[in-house]
Design a protein around this motif. Structure first.
Motif, mmCIF file in Angstrom:
data_model
loop_
_atom_site.group_PDB
_atom_site.id
_atom_site.type_symbol
_atom_site.label_atom_id
_atom_site.label_comp_id
_atom_site.label_asym_id
_atom_site.label_seq_id
_atom_site.Cartn_x
_atom_site.Cartn_y
_atom_site.Cartn_z
ATOM 1 N N GLY A 1 0.815 -1.214 0.000
ATOM 2 C CA GLY A 1 0.000 0.000 0.000
ATOM 3 C C GLY A 1 0.846 1.261 0.000
ATOM 4 O O GLY A 1 0.544 2.231 -0.718
ATOM 5 N N GLU A 2 1.920 1.259 0.782
ATOM 6 C CA GLU A 2 2.813 2.417 0.823
ATOM 7 C C GLU A 2 3.470 2.653 -0.534
ATOM 8 O O GLU A 2 3.608 3.782 -0.997
ATOM 9 C CB GLU A 2 3.880 2.212 1.901
ATOM 10 C CG GLU A 2 3.334 2.285 3.321
ATOM 11 C CD GLU A 2 4.329 1.814 4.366
ATOM 12 O OE1 GLU A 2 5.457 1.434 3.983
ATOM 13 O OE2 GLU A 2 3.982 1.830 5.563
ATOM 14 N N LEU B 1 -5.031 -15.111 -3.529
ATOM 15 C CA LEU B 1 -4.789 -15.067 -2.088
ATOM 16 C C LEU B 1 -6.021 -14.654 -1.293
ATOM 17 O O LEU B 1 -6.083 -14.846 -0.078
ATOM 18 C CB LEU B 1 -3.642 -14.099 -1.774
ATOM 19 C CG LEU B 1 -2.237 -14.546 -2.194
ATOM 20 C CD1 LEU B 1 -1.242 -13.406 -2.027
ATOM 21 C CD2 LEU B 1 -1.794 -15.768 -1.384
ATOM 22 N N GLY B 2 -6.985 -14.044 -1.975
ATOM 23 C CA GLY B 2 -8.188 -13.590 -1.285
ATOM 24 C C GLY B 2 -7.957 -12.340 -0.459
ATOM 25 O O GLY B 2 -8.685 -12.096 0.511
ATOM 26 N N VAL B 3 -6.939 -11.567 -0.827
ATOM 27 C CA VAL B 3 -6.658 -10.290 -0.160
ATOM 28 C C VAL B 3 -6.542 -9.213 -1.230
ATOM 29 O O VAL B 3 -6.272 -9.513 -2.400
ATOM 30 C CB VAL B 3 -5.361 -10.343 0.680
ATOM 31 C CG1 VAL B 3 -5.499 -11.334 1.806
ATOM 32 C CG2 VAL B 3 -4.154 -10.693 -0.185
ATOM 33 N N GLU B 4 -6.723 -7.973 -0.832
ATOM 34 C CA GLU B 4 -6.716 -6.878 -1.805
ATOM 35 C C GLU B 4 -5.468 -6.027 -1.620
ATOM 36 O O GLU B 4 -5.296 -5.358 -0.618
ATOM 37 C CB GLU B 4 -7.970 -6.017 -1.622
ATOM 38 C CG GLU B 4 -8.213 -5.058 -2.766
ATOM 39 C CD GLU B 4 -8.340 -5.767 -4.118
ATOM 40 O OE1 GLU B 4 -7.361 -5.696 -4.885
ATOM 41 O OE2 GLU B 4 -9.376 -6.377 -4.386
ATOM 42 N N GLU C 1 -10.893 1.817 -3.486
ATOM 43 C CA GLU C 1 -11.202 2.962 -2.625
ATOM 44 C C GLU C 1 -9.933 3.683 -2.152
ATOM 45 O O GLU C 1 -9.964 4.881 -1.863
ATOM 46 C CB GLU C 1 -12.040 2.527 -1.413
ATOM 47 C CG GLU C 1 -11.394 1.538 -0.466
ATOM 48 C CD GLU C 1 -11.625 0.084 -0.863
ATOM 49 O OE1 GLU C 1 -11.406 -0.788 -0.005
ATOM 50 O OE2 GLU C 1 -12.010 -0.168 -2.025
ATOM 51 N N LYS C 2 -8.818 2.960 -2.090
ATOM 52 C CA LYS C 2 -7.551 3.580 -1.674
ATOM 53 C C LYS C 2 -6.751 4.098 -2.855
ATOM 54 O O LYS C 2 -5.998 5.075 -2.738
ATOM 55 C CB LYS C 2 -6.700 2.574 -0.891
ATOM 56 C CG LYS C 2 -7.159 2.337 0.524
ATOM 57 C CD LYS C 2 -6.132 1.503 1.263
ATOM 58 C CE LYS C 2 -6.536 1.302 2.717
ATOM 59 N NZ LYS C 2 -5.533 0.474 3.456
ATOM 60 N N PHE C 3 -6.876 3.434 -3.985
ATOM 61 C CA PHE C 3 -6.064 3.781 -5.155
ATOM 62 C C PHE C 3 -6.938 3.958 -6.399
ATOM 63 O O PHE C 3 -6.802 3.218 -7.377
ATOM 64 C CB PHE C 3 -5.000 2.701 -5.392
ATOM 65 C CG PHE C 3 -4.182 2.391 -4.166
ATOM 66 C CD1 PHE C 3 -3.279 3.307 -3.670
ATOM 67 C CD2 PHE C 3 -4.342 1.185 -3.499
ATOM 68 C CE1 PHE C 3 -2.532 3.035 -2.532
ATOM 69 C CE2 PHE C 3 -3.608 0.898 -2.358
ATOM 70 C CZ PHE C 3 -2.703 1.829 -1.869
#
Length: 223
Positions: free
Chosen positions: A128-129, A171-174, A179-181
């Motif tokens: 994310g960073e 992986l089932g993760v975002e 919404e963030k990017f």
């Protein structure tokens, strides 16, 4: 006399796909040779004896290795539809960001592949960073180069960002939530609407199965 242009690659490699995008954008005819990296061909070992990796680009019998180097070679050799910026400073900046993508973001992608469940939140935060930096760089632009068409940096970033999305699904993760990017996600969608880009994206279900197998192998190796 017709020019000999060959690309040694693998269907699921983002590095191979980078080269195919550039070749198709420029309208260059080429022969694609699929490599089995578990049983490397004599041709691959001959043309890339140092790293023994794909992609390898062969122009009139002369090999060029490493995807970022190949992209620059193609752009300098075939002048039509340039992908790198004209100004030396802008070219330097594009190279800087390409290095950031391959040395930082791509490494996070690899790290996530072999991570244990409890390690994933930290990796998602790290991703994310890094994506926030790209989000800020892209704000106010349609494409990374600030041009009106796909360029060198778009090709480099897309190959990694799209693969991140595929890995996220497995992986089932975002890693790149809209919404963030929103800027990066909109840009990915914009590129997927371009026929040349779309034609170079691996078949989705086959790609998902491939990534799943790679993740399972990486996790088994880390036990």
């Amino acid at each position: 006399m017709a020019e000999e242009v060959k690309l040694l690659g693998t269907w699921a490699s983002p590095f191979s796909r980078r080269i195919e995008v550039a070749l198709k954008l420029k309208g260059i005819q080429y022969e694609y040779i699929e490599e089995d990296l578990s049983n490397k061909s004599a041709l691959l070992l001959k043309y890339n004896p140092v790293h023994k990796k794909i992609p390898v680009f062969v122009h009139n019998g002369k090999p060029v290795a490493e995807s970022l180097v190949i992209l620059e070679y193609i752009d300098e050799t075939w002048k039509d539809h340039p992908i790198l910026p004209k100004h030396p400073y802008d070219r330097a900046i594009a190279r800087f960001w390409a290095k950031f993508v391959d040395e930082k973001i791509l490494q996070t992608l690899y790290k996530a592949r072999g991570a244990k469940d409890e390690e994933l939140p930290g990796i998602i935060e790290e991703a994310g960073e890094q994506m926030k930096i790209l989000e800020n760089e892209l704000k106010g632009k349609e494409f990374f180069g600030g041009e009106s068409t796909v360029g060198y940096l778009d090709i480099v970033v897309f190959s990694v960002a799209y693969w991140f999305q595929v890995q996220s699904q497995v992986l089932g993760v975002e890693f790149i939530p809209e919404e963030k990017f929103p800027v990066v996600c909109k840009w990915i969608g914009r590129l997927l609407d371009i026929d040349v880009i779309k034609s170079c994206v691996p078949p989705r279900e086959k790609h998902l199965a491939y990534i799943k197998a790679r993740i399972e192998a990486a996790r088994a190796a880390s036990k």
